[in-house]
Design an enzyme around this catalytic site. Structure first.
Site, mmCIF file in Angstrom:
data_model
loop_
_atom_site.group_PDB
_atom_site.id
_atom_site.type_symbol
_atom_site.label_atom_id
_atom_site.label_comp_id
_atom_site.label_asym_id
_atom_site.label_seq_id
_atom_site.Cartn_x
_atom_site.Cartn_y
_atom_site.Cartn_z
ATOM 1 N N PHE A 111 0.806 -1.219 0.000
ATOM 2 C CA PHE A 111 0.000 0.000 0.000
ATOM 3 C C PHE A 111 0.837 1.266 0.000
ATOM 4 O O PHE A 111 0.366 2.326 -0.410
ATOM 5 C CB PHE A 111 -0.974 -0.006 1.199
ATOM 6 N N LYS A 112 2.083 1.157 0.424
ATOM 7 C CA LYS A 112 2.939 2.337 0.459
ATOM 8 C C LYS A 112 3.155 2.935 -0.938
ATOM 9 O O LYS A 112 3.469 4.113 -1.077
ATOM 10 C CB LYS A 112 4.290 2.000 1.087
#
Length: 495
Positions: A111-112
């Protein structure tokens, strides 16, 4: 809109300055002094937009000193051609109420990427406005995913150097390989003997050391951060919660007329804080559900009002959540205290000196109205992975499984069965050994053999970024003591 420090709100800077600097000089975090709100008409317009258009609309509310062309350049550069099917944050519906927000379709399968594909554009654009031609040195402490996503985002970006520290025994083999094999002439990676909190504390100490800042200035350099302490890392995360609401509205408007819940597997508190900020902007979030693994410091805090990091630290199969000092909680405390910078500074001072603090009854009450918290251990995490694969043919990683488990706890405890968005934060293939064990009881002979067996057993595709790692050359093998991180920084920079 100005940005103020959580520990001294007399400090006021522009968006560009907040992003370029990363952290305030006294150690506080930058937050907007006012928050934009989105109207019904805004949401009606957003529904019709694609993700890039939604990101431009939302981010422009916060980037007050960026021109329209600059916002367009940053967002298109970040999100065009970087994500599967040009969809950075798709939703999978796995049962009547559980909507899985898949945030791992980017270049590092975590998700980063949603923030760290964009941050280099935001940072370089900001630096041109405020840094007078100095080289920007990005310091990162990571529990796994942030490191690779930051390295990938900043590789070969002009006028930047990036240094990533990770706990040598605190990341998965795949996360370690992703970082140690990173390409780029301006990237540096170092493992430390310690845990993530040691890495994060070391980075913050270096950031706020005036002698270090002076030495960098002598070499025409200055620090910034790619961790979620940087507002430029956090703001893009707000976008995907706004976008998720728009997707729910587009699919079935009636289902969210009474609001919906959001569940986030949480370590450093940044991802769930972004969900809160989306709520603050007008997204009708009913309850924010904070999911922790065995390192359940946040669960205890939300339930009791006392934050206490003086406890056992566990190395778990969900390593990105193996954190006892949740940096972004400081921003939430600033919000819940009514922007009381002195109170926040006192709480953070107590945490630094004593490892603990207790909030006022007023803050505890507000927190309880917004949040619900739960946790689960490795055994329950594995059982949850197996259950969702068996019942719904849905394969999730070890962090998403924590969120799913805590979501079930919440429904069983409260009876609240309204629609829920569950943040899925990483591809299951980043944690293949644990996931394969959960769904089949099998093991592979090597990391990549395990990946292949997982694909065969589950009839799912191995992500291309994972495939490409098998023959990747390891570039970085440095290991240092936690007290030697500054020497590692100077060595990497050649100063």
């Amino acid at each position: 809109m100005n940005y103020v420090s959580t520990r001294d709100k007399s400090v006021k800077v522009s968006a560009a300055k907040a992003i370029a600097q990363g952290i305030s000089t006294e150690g506080g975090l930058f937050v907007p002094d006012t928050f934009p709100t989105l109207s019904v008409a805004d949401f009606e317009a957003l529904i019709k937009m694609n993700y890039i258009e939604r990101a431009k609309f939302v981010l422009s509310q916060f980037l007050n000193d960026f021109s329209e062309d600059e916002v367009d350049y940053c967002v298109k550069g970040a999100y065009t051609g970087s994500f599967d099917n040009e969809q950075p944050a798709p939703i999978s519906l796995i049962n009547k109420n559980a909507n899985i927000l898949e945030l791992w379709h980017g270049p590092t399968c975590a998700f980063k990427d949603l923030a760290l594909q964009l941050l280099p554009y935001l940072l370089t654009t900001s630096a041109k406005k405020v840094n007078d031609g100095k080289k920007t040195v990005i310091l990162v402490a990571t529990s796994g995913d942030t490191g690779k996503a930051a390295l990938e985002g900043f590789k070969d970006v002009p006028d930047t150097e990036i240094l990533v520290f990770y706990p040598s025994e605190g990341v998965s083999p795949m996360q370690k390989l992703q970082m140690d094999s990173q390409k780029g002439e301006n990237v540096h990676v170092c493992a430390i003997k310690g845990n993530f909190d040691d890495a994060q504390t070391g980075v913050k100490k270096i950031f706020t050391d005036n002698a270090v800042k002076e030495k960098l200035a002598e070499n025409n350099m200055l620090f910034s951060s790619a961790n979620s302490i940087n507002w430029g890392r956090l703001a893009p995360q707000i976008v995907y919660y706004v976008s998720a609401y728009c997707d729910l509205l587009e699919r079935e408007p009636e289902c969210v007329k009474d609001g919906f819940n959001i569940v986030v597997p949480t370590g450093n508190f940044g991802n769930i804080l972004a969900a809160y900020y989306a709520k603050k902007m007008g997204v009708p979030v009913n309850r924010l559900i904070c999911a922790s693994n065995a390192n359940n410091v946040l669960t205890d805090f939300i339930k009791t009002g006392t934050y206490d990091r003086n406890r056992n630290f566990y190395t778990t199969i969900s390593p990105s959540m193996d954190i006892l000092i949740s940096s972004n909680l400081e921003r939430m405390l600033f919000e819940l205290s009514g922007n009381n910078d002195k109170e926040v500074a006192a709480l953070q001072d107590s945490l630094s000196k004593n490892g603990t603090f207790t909030v006022s009854d007023e803050i505890k009450t507000k927190m309880g109205e917004l949040f619900w918290a739960g946790c689960c251990d490795d055994k329950a995490t594995l059982e949850t992975i197996g259950k969702y694969f068996d019942e719904y043919s849905y394969l999730c990683d070890t962090h998403t499984a924590v969120a799913m488990n805590v979501y079930e706890q919440y429904v069983n405890t409260t009876g609240d069965d309204r629609p829920t968005v569950i943040a899925s934060t990483a591809s299951p293939y980043k944690f293949a050994k644990s996931v394969l064990s959960a769904v089949s009881g099998k093991t592979g002979d090597s990391e990549f053999d395990t990946v292949r067996v997982l694909s065969e057993e589950t009839n799912t595709e191995i992500p291309e970024p994972i495939k490409a790692l098998e023959n990747a050359k390891v570039r970085f093998k440095e290991l240092c003591e936690k007290d030697d991180m500054l020497s590692a920084v100077y060595g990497a920079l050649g100063i």
